[in-house]
Design an enzyme around this catalytic site. Structure first.
Site, short mmCIF file in Angstrom:
data_model
loop_
_atom_site.label_atom_id
_atom_site.label_comp_id
_atom_site.label_asym_id
_atom_site.label_seq_id
_atom_site.Cartn_x
_atom_site.Cartn_y
_atom_site.Cartn_z
N ASP A 181 0.91 -1.14 -0.07
CA ASP A 181 0.21 0.11 -0.04
C ASP A 181 0.84 1.10 -0.09
O ASP A 181 1.89 1.19 0.68
CB ASP A 181 -0.73 0.12 1.33
N GLN A 229 -14.56 2.33 1.64
CA GLN A 229 -13.63 2.02 0.52
C GLN A 229 -13.54 3.33 -0.44
O GLN A 229 -14.26 4.25 -0.64
CB GLN A 229 -14.52 1.06 -0.37
N HIS A 232 -10.16 -5.43 -2.88
CA HIS A 232 -8.86 -5.87 -1.95
C HIS A 232 -9.09 -5.91 -0.54
O HIS A 232 -9.95 -5.67 -0.10
CB HIS A 232 -7.97 -4.54 -2.37
N HIS A 275 -6.81 -5.43 2.91
CA HIS A 275 -5.72 -4.92 3.71
C HIS A 275 -5.12 -5.93 4.77
O HIS A 275 -5.72 -6.49 5.51
CB HIS A 275 -5.91 -3.85 4.54
P1 5GP Z 1 -9.74 1.22 0.42
O1 5GP Z 1 -10.04 2.57 1.07
O2 5GP Z 1 -10.53 1.13 -0.96
O3 5GP Z 1 -9.96 -0.21 1.13
O4 5GP Z 1 -8.20 1.11 0.27
C1 5GP Z 1 -7.42 1.66 -0.73
C2 5GP Z 1 -6.11 1.49 -0.50
O5 5GP Z 1 -5.44 1.89 -1.64
C3 5GP Z 1 -5.57 2.70 0.68
O6 5GP Z 1 -5.33 2.18 1.72
C4 5GP Z 1 -4.84 3.48 -0.28
O7 5GP Z 1 -3.53 3.94 0.53
C5 5GP Z 1 -4.24 2.56 -1.26
N1 5GP Z 1 -3.68 3.03 -2.64
C6 5GP Z 1 -4.46 4.11 -3.20
N2 5GP Z 1 -3.99 4.47 -4.40
C7 5GP Z 1 -2.85 3.23 -4.60
C8 5GP Z 1 -1.91 3.22 -5.60
O8 5GP Z 1 -1.83 3.87 -6.69
N3 5GP Z 1 -1.07 2.16 -5.19
C9 5GP Z 1 -0.85 1.38 -4.06
N4 5GP Z 1 0.04 0.46 -4.07
N5 5GP Z 1 -1.96 1.80 -3.22
C10 5GP Z 1 -2.53 2.64 -3.53
#
Ligand code: 5GP
Length: 141
Positions: free
Chosen positions: A33, A96, A102, A104
């Site tokens: 991340d 999200q 995905h 974590h």
């Molecule tokens: P969500 O809120 O959708 O569960 O988490 C998305 C995660 O993706 C966040 O923890 C954020 O830091 C991560 N993230 C966002 N953009 C990118 C990216 O371009 N590359 C990577 N490796 N992680 C990302």
């Protein structure tokens, strides 16, 4: 809500933008991340397209969880963690922010809190070093 194939993780899966990859098989990829909530924060991503848990196929979910377990064990070993937080968010109201399923996987140490979700960007060299440690732990498992 429908799946948007232009989301950032779809682009990573297609190789259109880079990531610090720790694991890949026919169905799944795992990478660091970029805004880690703790050192070693890893995302496990099925290759099959779905927005989140709510529209994923049972087959995709069945393939995903064993990889989550492997990555959880590896990040715990790689970061000498006391525990591991595994989390998964669904739709904006559920927290999200990227709309490709995905999970974590975050190594945790006793008494150390998490940084904010989607907080600051980590340095590429730190992410690269973390990915190397996790790959080494996977290889040793
Ligand atoms: P969500 O809120 O959708 O569960 O988490 C998305 C995660 O993706 C966040 O923890 C954020 O830091 C991560 N993230 C966002 N953009 C990118 C990216 O371009 N590359 C990577 N490796 N992680 C990302």
């Amino acid at each position: 809500m429908t799946y948007d194939p232009g989301n950032i993780f779809a682009k990573i899966l297609k190789g259109e933008i880079p990531c610090h990859k720790v694991y890949e098989d026919a169905d799944t990829i795992a990478f660091m991340d970029v805004m880690p909530q703790a050192p070693g924060h890893t995302l496990v991503v099925p290759k099959a397209a779905s927005r989140n848990l709510l529209d994923a196929s049972p087959d995709a979910l069945a393939k995903l969880l064993p990889v989550v377990q492997r990555i959880a064990r590896a990040v715990k070993a790689a970061f000498q963690a006391d525990g591991v937080t595994v989390s998964q968010f669904n739709e904006p109201a559920g927290g999200q922010t990227v709309f490709h399923l995905h999970v974590h996987v975050i190594p945790r140490h006793d008494g150390v809190g998490l940084k904010p979700h989607s907080g600051g960007m980590e340095k590429p060299e730190v992410l690269a070093a973390g990915a190397e440690r996790i790959r080494a732990a996977l290889a040793a498992a």
